[in-house]
Design a protein around this motif. Structure first.
Motif, PDB file in Angstrom:
ATOM      1  N   ASN A 102       4.773  -2.604 -19.579  1.00 44.92           N
ATOM      2  CA  ASN A 102       4.864  -1.590 -18.511  1.00 44.92           C
ATOM      3  C   ASN A 102       3.806  -1.775 -17.418  1.00 44.92           C
ATOM      4  O   ASN A 102       3.103  -0.825 -17.047  1.00 44.92           O
ATOM      5  N   PRO A 103       3.677  -2.991 -16.888  1.00 45.19           N
ATOM      6  CA  PRO A 103       2.716  -3.176 -15.789  1.00 45.19           C
ATOM      7  C   PRO A 103       3.227  -2.555 -14.499  1.00 45.19           C
ATOM      8  O   PRO A 103       4.438  -2.362 -14.327  1.00 45.19           O
ATOM      9  N   PHE A 104       2.309  -2.242 -13.618  1.00 43.89           N
ATOM     10  CA  PHE A 104       2.643  -1.661 -12.317  1.00 43.89           C
ATOM     11  C   PHE A 104       1.850  -2.387 -11.246  1.00 43.89           C
ATOM     12  O   PHE A 104       0.799  -2.973 -11.525  1.00 43.89           O
ATOM     13  N   PRO A 105       2.350  -2.385 -10.011  1.00 45.03           N
ATOM     14  CA  PRO A 105       1.610  -3.057  -8.935  1.00 45.03           C
ATOM     15  C   PRO A 105       0.345  -2.293  -8.568  1.00 45.03           C
ATOM     16  O   PRO A 105       0.356  -1.059  -8.490  1.00 45.03           O
ATOM     17  N   VAL A 106      -0.728  -3.031  -8.349  1.00 43.61           N
ATOM     18  CA  VAL A 106      -2.006  -2.427  -7.938  1.00 43.61           C
ATOM     19  C   VAL A 106      -2.031  -2.427  -6.414  1.00 43.61           C
ATOM     20  O   VAL A 106      -2.100  -3.481  -5.786  1.00 43.61           O
ATOM     21  N   GLY A 107      -1.968  -1.243  -5.833  1.00 42.74           N
ATOM     22  CA  GLY A 107      -1.810  -1.162  -4.384  1.00 42.74           C
ATOM     23  C   GLY A 107      -0.382  -1.541  -4.048  1.00 42.74           C
ATOM     24  O   GLY A 107       0.504  -1.545  -4.909  1.00 42.74           O
ATOM     25  N   LYS A 133     -13.488   4.219  -2.098  1.00 44.78           N
ATOM     26  CA  LYS A 133     -14.951   4.144  -2.153  1.00 44.78           C
ATOM     27  C   LYS A 133     -15.447   2.729  -2.468  1.00 44.78           C
ATOM     28  O   LYS A 133     -16.591   2.392  -2.182  1.00 44.78           O
ATOM     29  N   LYS A 134     -14.594   1.920  -3.051  1.00 42.14           N
ATOM     30  CA  LYS A 134     -15.018   0.582  -3.498  1.00 42.14           C
ATOM     31  C   LYS A 134     -14.997  -0.452  -2.372  1.00 42.14           C
ATOM     32  O   LYS A 134     -15.697  -1.456  -2.431  1.00 42.14           O
ATOM     33  N   HIS A 135     -14.145  -0.236  -1.347  1.00 42.55           N
ATOM     34  CA  HIS A 135     -14.035  -1.166  -0.206  1.00 42.55           C
ATOM     35  C   HIS A 135     -13.788  -2.611  -0.664  1.00 42.55           C
ATOM     36  O   HIS A 135     -14.462  -3.543  -0.214  1.00 42.55           O
ATOM     37  N   VAL A 136     -12.835  -2.788  -1.575  1.00 37.94           N
ATOM     38  CA  VAL A 136     -12.499  -4.132  -2.052  1.00 37.94           C
ATOM     39  C   VAL A 136     -11.821  -4.902  -0.913  1.00 37.94           C
ATOM     40  O   VAL A 136     -10.821  -4.446  -0.352  1.00 37.94           O
ATOM     41  N   PRO A 137     -12.352  -6.075  -0.543  1.00 35.28           N
ATOM     42  CA  PRO A 137     -11.761  -6.824   0.577  1.00 35.28           C
ATOM     43  C   PRO A 137     -10.411  -7.432   0.216  1.00 35.28           C
ATOM     44  O   PRO A 137     -10.191  -7.875  -0.915  1.00 35.28           O
ATOM     45  N   LYS A 138      -9.514  -7.434   1.194  1.00 35.41           N
ATOM     46  CA  LYS A 138      -8.213  -8.089   1.048  1.00 35.41           C
ATOM     47  C   LYS A 138      -8.004  -8.943   2.298  1.00 35.41           C
ATOM     48  O   LYS A 138      -8.185  -8.446   3.412  1.00 35.41           O
ATOM     49  N   THR A 139      -7.652 -10.199   2.100  1.00 36.05           N
ATOM     50  CA  THR A 139      -7.497 -11.113   3.226  1.00 36.05           C
ATOM     51  C   THR A 139      -6.030 -11.488   3.408  1.00 36.05           C
ATOM     52  O   THR A 139      -5.328 -11.770   2.432  1.00 36.05           O
ATOM     53  N   TYR A 140      -5.603 -11.473   4.658  1.00 36.19           N
ATOM     54  CA  TYR A 140      -4.208 -11.756   5.008  1.00 36.19           C
ATOM     55  C   TYR A 140      -4.143 -12.931   5.983  1.00 36.19           C
ATOM     56  O   TYR A 140      -5.023 -13.095   6.828  1.00 36.19           O
ATOM     57  N   GLU A 190      -9.848  -1.636   3.359  1.00 36.53           N
ATOM     58  CA  GLU A 190      -9.132  -0.409   2.995  1.00 36.53           C
ATOM     59  C   GLU A 190      -7.647  -0.749   3.022  1.00 36.53           C
ATOM     60  O   GLU A 190      -7.277  -1.890   3.309  1.00 36.53           O
ATOM     61  N   GLY A 191      -6.804   0.202   2.700  1.00 31.90           N
ATOM     62  CA  GLY A 191      -5.380  -0.106   2.614  1.00 31.90           C
ATOM     63  C   GLY A 191      -4.499   0.975   3.191  1.00 31.90           C
ATOM     64  O   GLY A 191      -3.666   1.552   2.499  1.00 31.90           O
ATOM     65  N   LYS A 192      -4.672   1.262   4.463  1.00 34.97           N
ATOM     66  CA  LYS A 192      -3.828   2.257   5.119  1.00 34.97           C
ATOM     67  C   LYS A 192      -2.398   1.720   5.284  1.00 34.97           C
ATOM     68  O   LYS A 192      -2.171   0.508   5.295  1.00 34.97           O
ATOM     69  N   TYR A 193      -1.463   2.617   5.423  1.00 35.70           N
ATOM     70  CA  TYR A 193      -0.047   2.274   5.554  1.00 35.70           C
ATOM     71  C   TYR A 193       0.170   1.309   6.718  1.00 35.70           C
ATOM     72  O   TYR A 193      -0.242   1.592   7.846  1.00 35.70           O
ATOM     73  N   HIS A 194       0.807   0.153   6.437  1.00 32.79           N
ATOM     74  CA  HIS A 194       1.089  -0.863   7.470  1.00 32.79           C
ATOM     75  C   HIS A 194      -0.167  -1.211   8.279  1.00 32.79           C
ATOM     76  O   HIS A 194      -0.079  -1.465   9.490  1.00 32.79           O
ATOM     77  N   GLN A 195      -1.319  -1.256   7.630  1.00 33.19           N
ATOM     78  CA  GLN A 195      -2.577  -1.322   8.385  1.00 33.19           C
ATOM     79  C   GLN A 195      -2.701  -2.550   9.283  1.00 33.19           C
ATOM     80  O   GLN A 195      -3.071  -2.437  10.453  1.00 33.19           O
TER      81      GLN A 195
END
Length: 242
Positions: A102-107, A133-140, A190-195
């Motif tokens: 039962n895994p789920f997507p993170v973000g 609060k963690k501000h985990v970086p995500k690169t696109y 951060e991960g705002k909608y369609h950021q």
């Protein structure tokens, strides 16, 4: 608790990894299809040490784990969800031996966005990664309609105001190619909608292709084709947690 000291009922261990229901397992024990350390199991409720004892089903040793951590290269057209009435979702791409956890997507990644998606059943880790609060970086990596300039990079480094008035955290924009069609890498915290799309709209440009290439310090495995996935190694998991 040390994994070596963990004690669980045999039927709980085997049902958790998808061998069968408790009713199925009771029948399998009766049919002498399960062994513990080479001895026939006689009681599905017996307590075992799943990380120490050698448990075999139909003479094949099983591998017990409480949590599963999957790196997927998500294709376009698939939703970052566990279920949907109309569209295919990322868990539909999993083999039965993995979705039983039962895994789920993170973000989430938008339906038309590709790339690195983590799936797990570890809620604690998922919270750590997605917590604002963690501000985990995500690169696109993105292809942009329009000429991306140093002025855009400067604006992103200070944070840009989105269409709803929200000002983003500073992001790091790296220009790979600047032309009427530009190529960039953008790191956000951060991960705002369609950021990513909305950040470029804020500077008058449009994203035509978007792919997430890393989460935290962990890059997407370049060997993974679209729609493919694999389990994280111990080292990769530690990298993600760091």
């Amino acid at each position: 608790m040390n994994n070596k000291n963990l004690k669980l009922r045999l039927d709980k261990v085997l049902s958790h990894i998808g061998v069968g229901s408790r009713k199925d397992l009771k029948k399998m024990v009766k049919e002498q299809r399960i062994t513990i350390n080479g001895e026939l199991a006689t009681d599905p409720g017996v307590y075992v040490s799943p990380y120490v004892d050698v448990i075999a089903v139909n003479k094949k040793p099983i591998k017990y784990r409480e949590f599963i951590y999957l790196m997927m290269n998500k294709p376009q057209g698939v939703l970052s969800a566990t279920e949907d009435r109309d569209d295919e979702v990322v868990v539909d791409l999993l083999e039965e031996e993995d979705w039983v956890f039962n895994p789920f997507p993170v973000g989430r990644l938008d339906k038309d966005t590709e790339g690195f998606l983590l799936l797990t059943n570890d809620g604690k880790l998922a919270h750590q990664i997605t917590s604002p609060k963690k501000h985990v970086p995500k690169t696109y990596y993105a292809v942009i309609e329009g000429i991306v300039t140093d002025a855009d990079a400067d604006a992103f480094s200070k944070g840009v105001t989105l269409d709803d008035g929200y000002k983003t955290l500073p992001g790091e924009l790296k220009i790979l190619k600047s032309d009427t069609e530009s190529e960039i890498e953008l790191t956000i915290y951060e991960g705002k909608y369609h950021q990513v799309k909305r950040m470029f709209e804020a500077v008058g440009k449009r994203v035509t292709y978007l792919k997430r290439i890393s989460m935290g310090a962990l890059p997407l495995d370049p060997e993974l084709e679209l729609g493919e996935y694999r389990e994280l190694t111990e080292e990769e998991l530690e990298l993600l947690k760091s």
